[in-house]
Structure formats: C-alpha cells, structure tokens
Design an enzyme around this catalytic site. Structure first.
Site: not given
Lengths: 286, 536
Positions: B333, B258, B109, B455, B260, B79, B144, B262, B307-308, B273, B336, B174-175
């Site tokens: 943030t 981390h 293009d 969890r 990721e 998931h 994950w 963002y 922080h993870h 926006s 924003k 790919s990315s």
C-alpha cells in the site's frame, strides 16, 4: 442540548474532584472524562506497556502522515498546471522504488519488535496469587472466586432511576467485582449464552467470553480504586447496558470484604462450588 | 465532433430494442453498468439514511429517537450490508467495471452478456431480500458479522436472519458470476497488441478484484449455508453445546471478510490511478510496481484474516503471526501511495473535480492506513478492539475512501456515460462540503476510541458526549454534501454536451477514443494496440 452538556460536564467534574479529594482519599476513579482525546491513565503493568507502545506508534504514524500529506501539498503547489505547464514523462526510478519499498519494511520491523514483546508479556501470568472467573450472560456478569470458597455473585447494571449520587450512568452495577490491588490475578472468561467481551480500558484487558471456551488472561491492578468498562462485543438488544465495575481494594480490606461477601452471597451457592474449583486447579496445575 | 458522434450513434439505432427489452433483458455492458449504478444509488440513499439516523441517536447520551434497541442493531447491521454489498460493490465493479473494462481493453462487450444480465438481477433480488429481512420479523440485530450464537435461532428468532442469509447468497452468486465474466473478458478479449502488461490499471484492478471475489465468496456461501442449517435444520456447526464452535464461524467469515475489504478498495485504487495520471498529464509512475502491488495486496489479503479476531482467545503465537502478516500489507500500500505521488511529481496538474476527489481519496487512505498499522498489532488491539477507533479506521481507509473514489469515477466518466458535463462549480463546492463533512464526522471517533467507547451501542456514558456531538455535526455536513450531489446529478441531465475526450492529452485510455456518450455498440472494429506504449 448545550445546557445538558454543561450540566453533565459539571456533574462529572465535581464527581471527579470529590472522589479524588474527599470521599475516597486513596481510591482512583478510572473512566473517561469529557472531551477526552487520549487513553485513560494506565493502571496495570500491561496497560503501561500498551500505553507507551501506542505513544511510540502515534509518533511514527503521525510523522508518516505529515510527511506524505506535506509531500502532497508541496506537489500540488509546485506542479500544478500554472506553475509547471510542461509535464515531465518520467515513469521509472529504480533507486526511489527500492527505497520506498525498503524503508517501510524497516519501519515495520522497528514497530514489530516491541509489539511482539508486549504480546508475549500480556498473554499469561506464571505466578497468579488468585483466580477470578468471569462469566458473561445476557445482560449481566457473573463473578466467581474459585480460590475463596467459590464465592459467586451476579453483577447487574443499575437502572437510571436507581442511580445514587456519584454513580456514573451506564457504568454502575449493583455488585462491583472486588479485587485486591497489587496482586497478580488470573482471569478465566467464559459465557453462558452469546459471545460477550470483558473489557477494562485502564487495565488494557479485552477478551471475549465465548460459550464452550475458557479464555485466560491476567492483570495486576496498581492502585486501589474504581475501574469502569463496558461489554465490547455485540451481544444483543441490551449490549450497551452491561457495564463492568472493578473495585480494587488494598489487600487487607479485600480480606475484610471477602468475609462479608461470603455471608452476603451465601444464598448464591446453588450451583455447588466444585465446578469452578476444578477449573482453577486445572489452570494452576500446569 | 458532436456531429460525428451523432452520425455514429444513428448507425446503430435501427436495432435498439424497446424500453422493456432494453432495460430489463439487457445484455449490453453499458446498459447493465448503468443499471448497477442505479441500484447502488438507491441502496446508498437507504444505507445513508440509516447512518444519519444512527448519528442522530448518538448525538447525545440517553435515548432520544430509537427506544427499540433491536431496531438500533438492525440499523447497524443493514447499514453495513447495504454499503458493502449493495452500494460500493455494484457501483465500482458492476457499474464502472462493466462500463469501462470492455471500453478500455477494446472489446465490443463482456464475454458472457447474458450471464452479465443474470448477475445484475440476482443482485437486485438480493437487495429486495435484504430490505425484506429488515421489515419482516424483528430484523437481523447481529451486526454485519453475524456472529453465532447471537445469530442462532435461539437469540434471533423469526425469519429475518434467514432472509439476510439468502440475500447474501444471491448477492454472492451475482458477484461470482460477475467475477467469472470479468476474468474471461480480460484474459480473452483484449485488443490486438494490448498485452497484460499494457492494460490500464483500472482493468488490472478489476481483474484482481474478480479473482478475490471468486476465491472469497464461496467460503462465505459455505459458512452462510452452515448457519442456515444450524438455524433451521438442527445442525450444530456453530453450537458449542453440541460439539460445534462459534469461533469456526469467525474464521470462515473473516476468511471471506478480509479479502472483501480489498474487493472494495482495489477498484478504488484503479479509478484513482487513472485519474491521477490523466490530470497530471503524465503516465503512471512505476506501472508494473502498481499492478503487482495490487496483486500482492490481494494475495496477502487471504492470510491475515484473524487480525479481526485478536480478542477471541487465540494462542499467543497465532496472534504474533497475524500481527506480522498484517503489517506486511503496509508495504504494497505504501508503494501505491508513493507511486501516485511520484506520478504527480513533475506533472502539470489540473484540479478538476475528479482529481480533487482522487486527492481526497489519497488523504483519507493515508490517515486510515496508518491507524491500520496500530490495529495490526495484537498488543495495541487490547485497548482498541471493538471501540470507535476501529469504526474511525475502517470508515477512513475503506468506506469513505471508497465513496470518494466512486465520486471521483462518477465525475471522471459521467461525460462519457451520459454525454453531458456536470456543473463544474457546484461539483467543486460539493467536493469541499463532502470532504470536510466526512472528516468532521469520522476524525473525532478516533478520540472516542482512545477514551474507550465501544462500538454498536445506542447509548453511552455522559463523558463521551462531546466528540459524539461533533461527529453528528459532521454527519449533518456530509448530508448536505450528499444532497448537493443529487442536485448535480439532476443538473447534469441539462448540462452542456461533452466532447469525446473532455480531459485533453492526459487521458490516453481507449474509452476516450470513442464518442460521448459512448455509442450503444463500441469497438466493433478492434483497435490495434501493437507497439503502443504501456497504457499509462
């Protein structure tokens, strides 16, 4: 479904009342209650500080959320196409931009100061009266008392069909880890296989047990009682089935228990006691 | 309008390739974008089905449906992987990014059309490998985050984890290729007069995301390769008994992981926006502040990863640093959110479906954002780490927020992409059902987290039942919302034709200057943007 829910609530409620009033007059029962929305009661100096800090945080965050969402609602009512057919073209307001950058910084500083104070308080104890070593295994805990002749035993979960009355499901173990209340206890944590996490919500303890590493923390349990927690790092198929049960006893009763336990677990002394003792000495020596 | 659109369209049909060449060997940014969205669609159905199965099992304590706990862990793992790598990223970056970056900057293009094609098909290959990893062997039951030693051969035997690693390798490659393509396109192919500071904020968002991808994914690739050789070739990077260290993996993983987060949410910022500005009929408030707030989030995002890992036993001063650094993120943030509100302030707001979704996004992002301040504190993390509070937090702030932004983008641009309008009433209903559903689903998880529920568990002690049951009811509502969305997509094929600019004068970016559906080739004559106001 609903029947089961009510049955469960009733059982737990009765259990809580009984444990509070009759069977163990002095023993608190620390685990979550049905529909609980907030913390379990804090039962150590660390947990008390963390609790108060979180209450403070919730106020700050709640006010921020209400302010922002209220503003959003106001804007939606005041500036929808019907109420305000002619849009303004304002795109800059330096004062406003400075304020909404500066004010959050101020709020964060106000949060950070108590946060870091607690962090340093929680980290280590300088005057531990005893040491407990916790070792994670797939899927049970091993507890060692290096200051008490290396007493060692394993703590396995109680399967559902062997639960006795009053034993909460998924939280009960065959040999709870017994600790003295009102004592500064150093905790040393490690693991024999994968990473586990020894967590006790009401004492605000949560630390990984990592193979090849020893992590240190401490606790001071305020009241005698039964404290329940669960492994808090995914450790394989039976991750949800390795509960932690601390039985905190008054100091005198703890000594009585020690004497009994040393006999009961005498056969466990296969792995000689020097290894854990050296560990504890190293930790105390500094 | 429709006439000119058709005439324009016909001009280019003479070199339209056949079906296979067009869809399988495509070098057209719009077709590739469409295919990315299709991949995201398929992955979302599978990833969503997994989450509903998880919620079904968690609706009450005890084991009801999933008695194989390895399979439960595989569901949790798959998931996460599917939603992050194969739903949100393809839709936002591959899908909307490919479609609208060239349209918005006035380029015909992407800079490297063939590389664009290989990016897409590497992702498809990665997707297939990920699905295979779940069905071959026991599946990867690691979460994950794939923490060793649990992900080592000893604890996860068989080919599943290896297939998962290779899947991420392909998705990562790919990315990276996609990121290079976006960076080159945005730097070199903007229409004359469109300076960096006149680009629409969505283009800014994709540019920043591309840089994050380019810097973060190679670290993941390195870590994955180390794990692969640990598992198969006897190295011991993460084996403590042989001189390695399992915590090293966590550092490498979260140094990628981390940013990721963002990578997922910054394109959402861009979409929101555009939409807030369009439907408020006002230019974006504080355009430069918005652009550089995103840049700041990207930069700071690289120095907060630990922080993870607050509970791994760090030195206390390390935790103090990561606490402070993480809280810094709240400042950009905040800029924003306040800028979005200020954009709406004084505007003439039309509550079309994309705007509803954008407002829903802001709501979720604020609620998830403030719980993020709690979790930034290593001291508060003592009670929240690895509980459902964290699950609630990240689903609010990035997962569901990103999904709402995807819906927002879909409804905003579907007219441009398909030439058809979505059924408006049904879409509004779908918004409310979905929005209420996700809140009923995730808000009670805060409570479970406060009460201490860990969890990633298939079974839990009885007292946690109440809020878990409510949460599962929320999943049911969300499911209805999702089915409604499929009905909307199907009905859109038969919708009325969309005008070139269906949103009126608020929609000022260049994609609204071309016909709907956007012709196969656009901007063959470069639009001249000299002297135009900053694109909102």
């Amino acid at each position: 479904m609903l029947k089961r829910l009510f049955a469960a609530i009733a059982v737990v409620a009765v259990g809580v009342i009984m444990s509070a009033d009759l069977a163990m007059a002095e023993m608190v029962e620390m685990r979550s209650k049905p529909w609980q929305m907030f913390f379990q009661e804090p039962m150590s100096p660390t947990a008390e500080k963390v609790y108060d800090f979180n209450v403070f945080l919730l106020w700050v965050e709640g006010l921020i959320t209400i302010f922002v969402l209220g503003l959003m609602a106001y804007i939606c009512i005041k500036f929808n196409a019907k109420a305000n057919p002619k849009p303004s073209k304002t795109t800059h307001n330096t004062v406003l931009e400075v304020i909404w950058t500066g004010l959050p910084i101020l709020i964060l500083i106000i949060i950070a100061i108590p946060s870091l104070k607690i962090l340093y308080f929680v980290d280590k104890t300088q005057d531990a009266e005893m040491t407990l070593k916790v070792i994670g295994n797939q899927w049970y805990w091993t507890y060692e008392y290096p200051d008490h002749d290396g007493l060692t035993f394993d703590s396995y979960p109680v399967p559902d069909d062997e639960l006795k009355e009053g034993q909460p499901r998924l939280l009960s173990v065959d040999n709870p880890v017994v600790l003295p209340a009102n004592t500064n206890i150093r905790l040393l944590l490690s693991s024999n296989d994968v990473i586990h996490n020894w967590a006790m919500p009401s004492l605000a303890i949560k630390l990984d047990t990592t193979p090849g590493r020893i992590n240190e923390t401490w606790t001071h349990i305020n009241k005698p009682g039964n404290y329940y927690g669960m492994c808090s790092e995914l450790c394989g198929v039976n991750h949800s089935f390795m509960p932690i049960h601390i039985k905190a006893l008054p100091k005198t009763e703890f000594s009585n228990w020690l004497a009994k336990a040393k006999k009961e677990f005498a056969t466990n002394e296969t792995q000689k006691k020097d290894a854990p003792v050296r560990l504890a000495q190293a930790a105390t020596a500094k | 309008m429709a006439n000119t659109a058709e005439a324009h369209h016909d001009d280019h049909d003479h070199h339209m390739p056949g079906f296979f060449t067009r869809w399988f060997c495509s070098t057209n940014h719009k077709d590739i974008g469409t295919l990315y969205i299709l991949v995201s669609f398929i992955a979302a159905i599978i990833g969503g089905a997994m989450s509903w199965y998880i919620r079904l099992e968690l609706a009450e304590p005890g084991i009801q449906y999933i008695d194989d706990f390895q399979f439960y862990n595989v569901l949790v793992t798959a998931h996460g992987f599917l939603m992050v790598f194969f739903v949100v990223m393809p839709a936002m970056i591959g899908g909307f990014g490919n479609w609208f970056v060239p349209l918005m900057i006035g380029a015909p293009d992407m800079a490297f059309p063939r590389m664009n094609n290989i990016s897409l098909w590497l992702l498809v290959a990665g997707f297939i490998l990920l699905l295979l990893s779940a069905v071959i062997g026991d599946g990867p039951g690691t979460g994950w985050t794939v923490y060793p030693p649990l992900s080592n051969q000893e604890y996860q035997p068989g080919p599943s984890v290896d297939l998962g690693i290779l899947s991420l390798h392909l998705a990562g490659a790919s990315s990276i290729l996609g990121a290079i393509n976006f960076i080159v396109t945005i730097f070199n192919m903007r229409a004359p007069g469109m300076t960096i500071h006149r680009m629409p904020l969505f283009v800014w968002a994709i540019l920043i995301t591309a840089f994050l991808l380019l810097l973060a994914l190679p670290v993941l690739a390195g870590a994955l390769t180390m794990l692969l050789t640990d598992r198969n070739f006897g190295t011991a990077f993460f084996v403590s008994g042989q001189g390695g260290d399992p915590v090293l993996w966590q550092h490498l993983f979260w140094f990628f992981g981390h940013p990721e987060v963002y990578i997922i949410i910054i394109p959402a910022f861009g979409i929101v926006s555009q939409i807030v500005s369009t439907f408020s009929n006002k230019p974006v408030f504080g355009y430069l502040g918005m652009a550089y707030a995103m840049s700041a989030i990207g930069v700071v995002g690289f120095i907060v990863w630990a922080h993870h890992m607050f509970t791994i036993g760090f030195d206390v001063s390390t935790r103090a640093y990561f606490t402070a650094a993480t809280m810094v993120i709240a400042v950009p943030t905040g800029v924003k959110i306040f800028s979005w509100l200020a954009t709406m302030w004084g505007g003439s707001i039309k509550f079309e479906v994309p705007m509803l979704y954008a407002l829903g996004f802001i709501f979720l992002f604020v609620v998830g954002g403030v719980t993020g301040i709690t979790l930034a504190n290593a001291s508060a993390d003592l009670v929240f780490h690895d509980t459902y509070f964290v699950v609630a937090h990240f689903h609010y702030v990035m997962a569901i927020a990103a999904i709402l932004a995807m819906f927002a983008g879909y409804f905003y641009w579907i007219g441009k992409m398909s030439g058809r309008k979505y059924p408006r009433g049904l879409a509004k209903l779908q918004f409310w059902v979905f929005f209420i559903g996700v809140n009923v689903l995730f808000f009670p998880q805060h409570f479970s987290g406060f009460a201490g529920m860990p969890r990633r568990i298939p079974d839990y002690p009885a007292p946690y039942e109440g809020w878990n049951y409510v949460s599962s009811l929320g999943a049911l509502i969300t499911m209805i919302g999702t089915i409604l969305f499929f009905i909307i997509v199907w009905r859109t094929f038969y919708g009325e034709e969309a005008e070139a600019n269906e949103w009126g004068e608020g929609a000022t970016t260049l994609e609204w200057a071309v016909a709907s559906p956007a012709p196969w080739h656009t901007h063959e004559v470069l639009p001249d943007m000299t002297g135009k106001a900053p694109a909102e």
